[in-house]
Write a protein that holds these residues in place. Structure first.
Motif, mmCIF file in Angstrom:
data_model
loop_
_atom_site.group_PDB
_atom_site.id
_atom_site.type_symbol
_atom_site.label_atom_id
_atom_site.label_comp_id
_atom_site.label_asym_id
_atom_site.label_seq_id
_atom_site.Cartn_x
_atom_site.Cartn_y
_atom_site.Cartn_z
ATOM 1 N N ARG A 1 2.474 0.064 -4.579
ATOM 2 C CA ARG A 1 3.838 0.114 -5.115
ATOM 3 C C ARG A 1 4.333 -1.311 -5.315
ATOM 4 O O ARG A 1 4.271 -2.146 -4.398
ATOM 5 C CB ARG A 1 4.760 0.860 -4.152
ATOM 6 N N TRP B 1 -7.158 -3.556 -10.725
ATOM 7 C CA TRP B 1 -7.931 -3.222 -9.533
ATOM 8 C C TRP B 1 -9.346 -3.821 -9.642
ATOM 9 O O TRP B 1 -9.935 -3.850 -10.719
ATOM 10 C CB TRP B 1 -8.060 -1.701 -9.395
ATOM 11 N N THR C 1 0.840 -1.195 0.000
ATOM 12 C CA THR C 1 0.000 0.000 0.000
ATOM 13 C C THR C 1 0.878 1.249 0.000
ATOM 14 O O THR C 1 1.826 1.353 0.771
ATOM 15 C CB THR C 1 -0.912 0.008 1.239
ATOM 16 N N ARG D 1 5.075 2.905 -8.521
ATOM 17 C CA ARG D 1 3.716 3.215 -8.041
ATOM 18 C C ARG D 1 2.662 3.087 -9.133
ATOM 19 O O ARG D 1 2.928 3.373 -10.298
ATOM 20 C CB ARG D 1 3.669 4.631 -7.474
ATOM 21 N N ALA D 2 1.459 2.657 -8.709
ATOM 22 C CA ALA D 2 0.285 2.636 -9.587
ATOM 23 C C ALA D 2 -0.900 3.140 -8.779
ATOM 24 O O ALA D 2 -1.040 2.788 -7.610
ATOM 25 C CB ALA D 2 0.025 1.235 -10.129
ATOM 26 N N ALA E 1 -3.327 3.996 -4.036
ATOM 27 C CA ALA E 1 -2.021 3.751 -4.660
ATOM 28 C C ALA E 1 -1.351 2.546 -4.041
ATOM 29 O O ALA E 1 -1.456 2.291 -2.839
ATOM 30 C CB ALA E 1 -1.127 4.981 -4.503
ATOM 31 N N SER F 1 -6.603 9.349 -4.338
ATOM 32 C CA SER F 1 -6.482 8.135 -5.147
ATOM 33 C C SER F 1 -5.904 6.991 -4.319
ATOM 34 O O SER F 1 -5.137 7.205 -3.377
ATOM 35 C CB SER F 1 -5.567 8.391 -6.350
ATOM 36 N N THR G 1 2.703 0.414 -13.388
ATOM 37 C CA THR G 1 3.543 1.157 -12.444
ATOM 38 C C THR G 1 4.543 2.050 -13.176
ATOM 39 O O THR G 1 5.051 1.728 -14.243
ATOM 40 C CB THR G 1 4.334 0.180 -11.543
#
Length: 208
Positions: free
Chosen positions: A171, A187, A150, A207-208, A169, A167, A202
């Motif tokens: 990683r 997701w 997370t 990160r996404a 996010a 948002s 990512t």
């Protein structure tokens, strides 16, 4: 302009004294010492600069330096110290001596932190100069993604059917916690909510 009483010899002496004073002033009043022929005067990165490999792994090629004297001839039996960043390693030892060709080499193992790493090589010069050290640059690439952690947006609340203020996010990280780019993250919401977009790749920081 030459005139009566002009003395070339006396004028020459005055110039010599002025030049001598200028040299002493530039050297702080001390003697100006320079390396002699056959003494180490310069060290250069000969091979192995700008390599890259996965974090924690050895670079494919050795790091090689060359030590030369003021006339650019190789100097043998000079002690060279390789100084890696924290967590990185050099082998067979951090201190090696140049061979008959003036070269010294080590193998370098990257630290477990992704990014650019600098390795300094210092020659034990009899007369230290600004050219008695050089540097290599190596780049540590992250390993394969092993987990999603997370990275933001957890624990929020809001009105029903409203978009959350922050948002969500995650990683993608490798075994050592370095962010991994280019990982597709899908997701899926449960309990009646929805996400947009459903698939994100990512970025450079993982990160996404």
């Amino acid at each position: 302009r030459a005139g009566a009483g002009w003395k070339p010899a006396a004028y020459s002496v005055v110039v010599d004294r002025v030049v001598g004073l200028a040299v002493l002033a530039a050297c702080g009043g001390g003697d100006l010492l320079l390396p002699k022929d056959g003494e180490p005067a310069h060290i250069s990165a000969l091979r192995g600069d700008n390599q890259n490999a996965t974090v924690g792994q050895a670079l494919p090629d050795s790091l090689v330096v060359k030590v030369t004297d003021p006339t650019d001839r190789p100097v043998a039996d000079v002690e060279v110290v390789f100084v890696p960043p924290a967590g990185a390693k050099v082998a067979p030892a951090a201190t090696v001596r140049t061979g008959s060709n003036g070269e010294a080499a080590v193998r370098y193992t990257l630290s477990t932190s992704a990014g650019e790493q600098l390795i300094e090589a210092r020659a034990a010069a009899i007369t230290p100069t600004s050219s008695s050290s050089t540097t290599f640059t190596a780049t540590a690439q992250p390993g394969a993604a092993e987990a999603l952690v997370t990275a933001g947006g957890d624990g929020q609340s809001g009105p029903v059917s409203a978009v959350l203020a922050e948002s969500l996010a995650v990683r993608a990280v490798d075994h050592f916690g370095n962010g991994v780019a280019g990982v597709e993250v899908t997701w899926q919401a449960s309990g009646g909510g929805s996400v947009s977009p459903r698939s994100v790749t990512t970025g450079a920081d993982g990160r996404a």
